[in-house]
Scaffold this active site. Structure first.
Site, PDB file in Angstrom:
ATOM      1  N   LYS A 189      69.842  23.397  63.154  1.00  0.00           N
ATOM      2  CA  LYS A 189      70.662  24.298  63.349  1.00  0.00           C
ATOM      3  C   LYS A 189      71.369  25.600  62.472  1.00  0.00           C
ATOM      4  O   LYS A 189      72.020  25.072  61.042  1.00  0.00           O
ATOM      5  CB  LYS A 189      72.087  23.302  63.242  1.00  0.00           C
ATOM      6  N   GLU A 264      74.504  21.765  49.494  1.00  0.00           N
ATOM      7  CA  GLU A 264      74.380  22.974  48.797  1.00  0.00           C
ATOM      8  C   GLU A 264      75.453  23.355  49.022  1.00  0.00           C
ATOM      9  O   GLU A 264      75.553  24.183  50.069  1.00  0.00           O
ATOM     10  CB  GLU A 264      72.669  23.069  48.387  1.00  0.00           C
ATOM     11  N   CYS A 298      74.683  32.047  46.757  1.00  0.00           N
ATOM     12  CA  CYS A 298      75.146  31.109  46.125  1.00  0.00           C
ATOM     13  C   CYS A 298      74.807  31.050  44.576  1.00  0.00           C
ATOM     14  O   CYS A 298      75.932  30.997  43.684  1.00  0.00           O
ATOM     15  CB  CYS A 298      74.524  30.179  46.446  1.00  0.00           C
ATOM     16  N   GLU A 396      84.772  31.884  45.707  1.00  0.00           N
ATOM     17  CA  GLU A 396      83.999  32.808  45.657  1.00  0.00           C
ATOM     18  C   GLU A 396      83.759  33.793  46.442  1.00  0.00           C
ATOM     19  O   GLU A 396      84.589  33.778  47.751  1.00  0.00           O
ATOM     20  CB  GLU A 396      82.788  31.861  46.457  1.00  0.00           C
TER      21      GLU A 396
HETATM   22  P1  NAD Z   1      79.501  27.970  56.804  1.00  0.00           P
HETATM   23  O1  NAD Z   1      79.945  26.727  56.018  1.00  0.00           O
HETATM   24  O2  NAD Z   1      80.291  28.816  57.197  1.00  0.00           O
HETATM   25  O3  NAD Z   1      78.096  27.985  57.408  1.00  0.00           O
HETATM   26  C1  NAD Z   1      77.068  26.760  57.804  1.00  0.00           C
HETATM   27  C2  NAD Z   1      76.491  26.224  58.679  1.00  0.00           C
HETATM   28  O4  NAD Z   1      77.236  25.640  59.117  1.00  0.00           O
HETATM   29  C3  NAD Z   1      76.225  27.374  59.525  1.00  0.00           C
HETATM   30  O5  NAD Z   1      74.811  26.729  60.379  1.00  0.00           O
HETATM   31  C4  NAD Z   1      77.449  26.708  60.330  1.00  0.00           C
HETATM   32  O6  NAD Z   1      77.499  26.745  61.777  1.00  0.00           O
HETATM   33  C5  NAD Z   1      77.433  25.105  60.104  1.00  0.00           C
HETATM   34  N1  NAD Z   1      78.658  25.114  59.901  1.00  0.00           N
HETATM   35  C6  NAD Z   1      80.383  25.654  60.360  1.00  0.00           C
HETATM   36  N2  NAD Z   1      80.991  24.303  61.002  1.00  0.00           N
HETATM   37  C7  NAD Z   1      80.381  22.948  60.611  1.00  0.00           C
HETATM   38  C8  NAD Z   1      81.061  22.105  61.249  1.00  0.00           C
HETATM   39  N3  NAD Z   1      82.292  21.939  60.934  1.00  0.00           N
HETATM   40  N4  NAD Z   1      80.022  20.913  61.218  1.00  0.00           N
HETATM   41  C9  NAD Z   1      78.625  21.712  60.582  1.00  0.00           C
HETATM   42  N5  NAD Z   1      78.109  22.523  61.119  1.00  0.00           N
HETATM   43  C10 NAD Z   1      79.413  23.812  60.948  1.00  0.00           C
HETATM   44  O7  NAD Z   1      78.768  29.231  55.367  1.00  0.00           O
HETATM   45  P2  NAD Z   1      77.982  30.554  55.632  1.00  0.00           P
HETATM   46  O8  NAD Z   1      78.801  31.264  55.325  1.00  0.00           O
HETATM   47  O9  NAD Z   1      77.006  30.894  56.363  1.00  0.00           O
HETATM   48  O10 NAD Z   1      76.679  30.671  53.948  1.00  0.00           O
HETATM   49  C11 NAD Z   1      77.588  31.035  52.916  1.00  0.00           C
HETATM   50  C12 NAD Z   1      78.443  29.733  51.955  1.00  0.00           C
HETATM   51  O11 NAD Z   1      76.792  29.094  51.320  1.00  0.00           O
HETATM   52  C13 NAD Z   1      78.557  30.079  50.601  1.00  0.00           C
HETATM   53  O12 NAD Z   1      80.194  28.770  50.027  1.00  0.00           O
HETATM   54  C14 NAD Z   1      77.486  29.876  49.811  1.00  0.00           C
HETATM   55  O13 NAD Z   1      77.609  29.935  48.516  1.00  0.00           O
HETATM   56  C15 NAD Z   1      76.281  28.852  49.906  1.00  0.00           C
HETATM   57  N6  NAD Z   1      75.331  28.542  49.615  1.00  0.00           N
HETATM   58  C16 NAD Z   1      74.549  27.929  49.019  1.00  0.00           C
HETATM   59  C17 NAD Z   1      73.717  27.580  48.264  1.00  0.00           C
HETATM   60  C18 NAD Z   1      73.321  26.574  47.924  1.00  0.00           C
HETATM   61  O14 NAD Z   1      72.237  26.125  47.932  1.00  0.00           O
HETATM   62  N7  NAD Z   1      73.996  25.945  46.885  1.00  0.00           N
HETATM   63  C19 NAD Z   1      72.958  28.539  48.711  1.00  0.00           C
HETATM   64  C20 NAD Z   1      73.252  29.404  50.051  1.00  0.00           C
HETATM   65  C21 NAD Z   1      74.164  29.752  50.131  1.00  0.00           C
END
Ligand code: NAD
Length: 504
Positions: A189, A264, A298, A396
């Site tokens: 997804k 992550e 991230c 963040e």
């Molecule tokens: P997000 O949490 O908004 O979304 C990530 C994914 O989760 C998307 O596909 C989204 O549709 C899905 N999602 C959202 N709500 C959900 C739910 N209730 N149930 C299941 N899936 C759901 O994050 P984002 O804004 O897409 O990405 C940015 C974030 O990701 C930042 O906080 C960044 O630090 C983090 N990030 C972490 C790493 C790491 O390796 N630690 C790497 C890249 C990004």
């Protein structure tokens, strides 16, 4: 839309007319026909609509993945056979890196040169796990004369992979490669802001010879498609990358099913610069560390802690260099910072810049560049004298914004470095060998780079502590996450039974 944006944007040729799911080897629309808009970040205009998956679509995808797992050849294939398919995937990704980068840059706003690097990294992830799975050995334990016990490693089933938008294709590969290498089947997804590059996987896997039903893709919003995947009883594993808050929700939703979870999550990583550091290298690295990938990274070193003796010089030189970072159209090879992914995210980043102006001293950037009146463009922004309780120190931002804070002693630096809820990465700059190691070991971060930029070694653990994550992937740890390790015990020689019920 401003004329300049219209004139200067680059629209890749042959964009798809719509983005569909891919289930059981077929591109399909949503069961209810619903779609959502996908914007390009330079104009913020809708350039395509994507299928909006819901529970019914996730059910179909999981059914296909389950059948491919239970009845298909993939889980039973020899590691070498699976490895060959994964190497072909890597070859195909490499051979299409320019197209992939073009689409990714258009959809996400990442600078084209950096999108190209991420496409190559995606190929490397596949190559790495293709090699690792062949080299994989499991433990056997001998109890002399009595038993041999061994580990029977097995794929688990349908892995649910949920990914963010910041480096979409690369982060998808980071989960797909080990999940597939170990013989699982998957439902991916991808993030709803950036579904374009994910739509290329289906063709790549088909050409590489991945059996039908092993890879399935459901587009859609997190609270619909993502949620249904997390709550599906036939998906025993969820690997998630995204915000810490979303991770908490997923953790709660997965609890009734006792799923395997790998998380992550977010970061607010410190870069600590001691007075004895190589200042030129530290400045170059910390400028790149927070402004590369548009700051949507991230592991960005978004808090820079600088020892008082060199603080003024550091701030002055850093701010001057940040002002020279080239903001530009994502497709321009000279661009260093492109357009943020989406207007919602742009609003969030700009609101933090406004908060920062009330909390600290603005020394570079501070909002939209004058030459980009529209689109999600933000000047690389630097705040100095940031107090540790400031929101721009604690939270963040995930954009091209950095907070610089002075410190006097090593103890104070450690307290500042650890004084946030996150613990993903840390970057330490010093030429004192003892301090380098003792500080690195004391800092609360899953990954530390010493006198170094963020250079990954795929064999090392990747992940965070505290609010930055749960579990580590990377190298054999990914193999462990995607497999069960069953212990099998065999008696040698005489059966050594304590006997019950023998006496009269
Ligand atoms: P997000 O949490 O908004 O979304 C990530 C994914 O989760 C998307 O596909 C989204 O549709 C899905 N999602 C959202 N709500 C959900 C739910 N209730 N149930 C299941 N899936 C759901 O994050 P984002 O804004 O897409 O990405 C940015 C974030 O990701 C930042 O906080 C960044 O630090 C983090 N990030 C972490 C790493 C790491 O390796 N630690 C790497 C890249 C990004």
């Amino acid at each position: 839309m401003a004329d300049s944006a219209l004139r200067n944007r680059h629209v890749p040729a042959n964009l798809p007319e719509r983005i569909q799911h891919y289930i059981d080897g077929q591109p399909v629309d949503s069961v209810d026909g619903d779609t959502f808009e996908v914007l390009d970040p330079v104009t913020n205009e809708t350039y395509v609509r994507a299928a909006a998956g819901k529970k019914a679509d996730v059910d179909r995808a999981v059914r296909a993945a389950r059948t491919a797992f239970a009845e298909g050849p993939w889980p039973k294939m020899l590691p070498r056979e699976r490895s060959r398919v994964l190497h072909r995937v890597a070859d195909l990704v490499e051979s299409r890196d320019a197209r992939l980068a073009e689409l990714e840059s258009f959809d996400s706003g990442l600078p084209i040169t950096q999108a190209l690097g991420q496409a190559r990294r995606a190929a490397e992830n596949f190559r790495f796990f293709a090699d690792l799975i062949v080299a994989q050995a499991d433990d056997t334990y001998k109890v002399p004369g009595r038993q041999i016990n061994y580990v029977n490693r097995k794929p688990i089933g349908v892995a649910g992979l949920i990914t963010p938008w910041n480096t979409p294709f690369m982060l998808e590969s980071w989960k797909l490669a080990p999940a597939l290498a170990t013989g699982n089947t998957v439902v991916l997804k991808p993030a709803e802001f950036t579904p374009l590059s994910a739509s290329l996987w289906a063709g790549i896997f088909e050409e590489a010879g991945l059996p039908q039903g092993v890879f399935n893709l459901v587009n859609g919003l997190g609270e619909d498609a993502g949620d249904a995947l997390v709550k599906h009883p036939d998906v025993p594993l969820i690997s998630f990358t995204g915000e810490s808050r979303t991770g908490q929700i997923i953790f709660g939703n997965a609890a009734p099913y006792l799923k395997g979870l790998s998380m992550e999550l977010g970061g607010k990583s410190p870069a600590v610069v001691f007075a004895d550091a190589d200042l030129d290298a530290a400045i170059d690295a910390t400028v790149f560390g927070v402004f590369s990938l548009n700051g949507e990274r991230c592991t960005a070193g978004s808090r820079i802690l600088v020892q008082r003796e060199v603080y003024d010089e550091f701030v002055e030189r850093y701010a001057a260099q940040a002002e020279r970072v080239k903001v530009g159209y994502p497709h321009d090879p000279a661009t260093e910072v492109g357009a943020l992914v989406h207007p919602e995210h742009y609003d969030k980043v700009v609101s933090y810049i406004e908060i920062g102006k009330g909390e600290a001293r603005l020394v570079a950037g501070g909002g939209r560049p004058a030459e980009f009146p529209t689109g999600n463009f933000v000047r690389p922004t630097v705040f100095a004298d940031v107090k540790p309780d400031a929101r721009i120190f604690q939270e963040e931002i995930f954009g091209p914004v950095v907070a610089i804070t002075p410190f006097d002693t090593e103890e104070e630096a450690l307290e500042l470095a650890n004084g946030v809820k996150y613990g993903l990465a840390a970057y330490i700059w010093t030429n004192d060998l003892k301090r380098a190691h003792s500080f690195s070991q004391a800092v609360e971060a899953g990954m530390v780079w010493l006198n170094s930029n963020n250079v990954r070694d795929l064999r090392t653990p990747f992940g965070g502590v505290k609010a930055s994550g749960l579990g580590h992937e990377g190298g054999y740890r990914s193999i462990d996450f995607y497999t069960d390790q069953q212990a099998v015990h065999i008696t040698l020689g005489k059966v050594h039974n304590p006997t019950f019920g023998k006496s009269a």
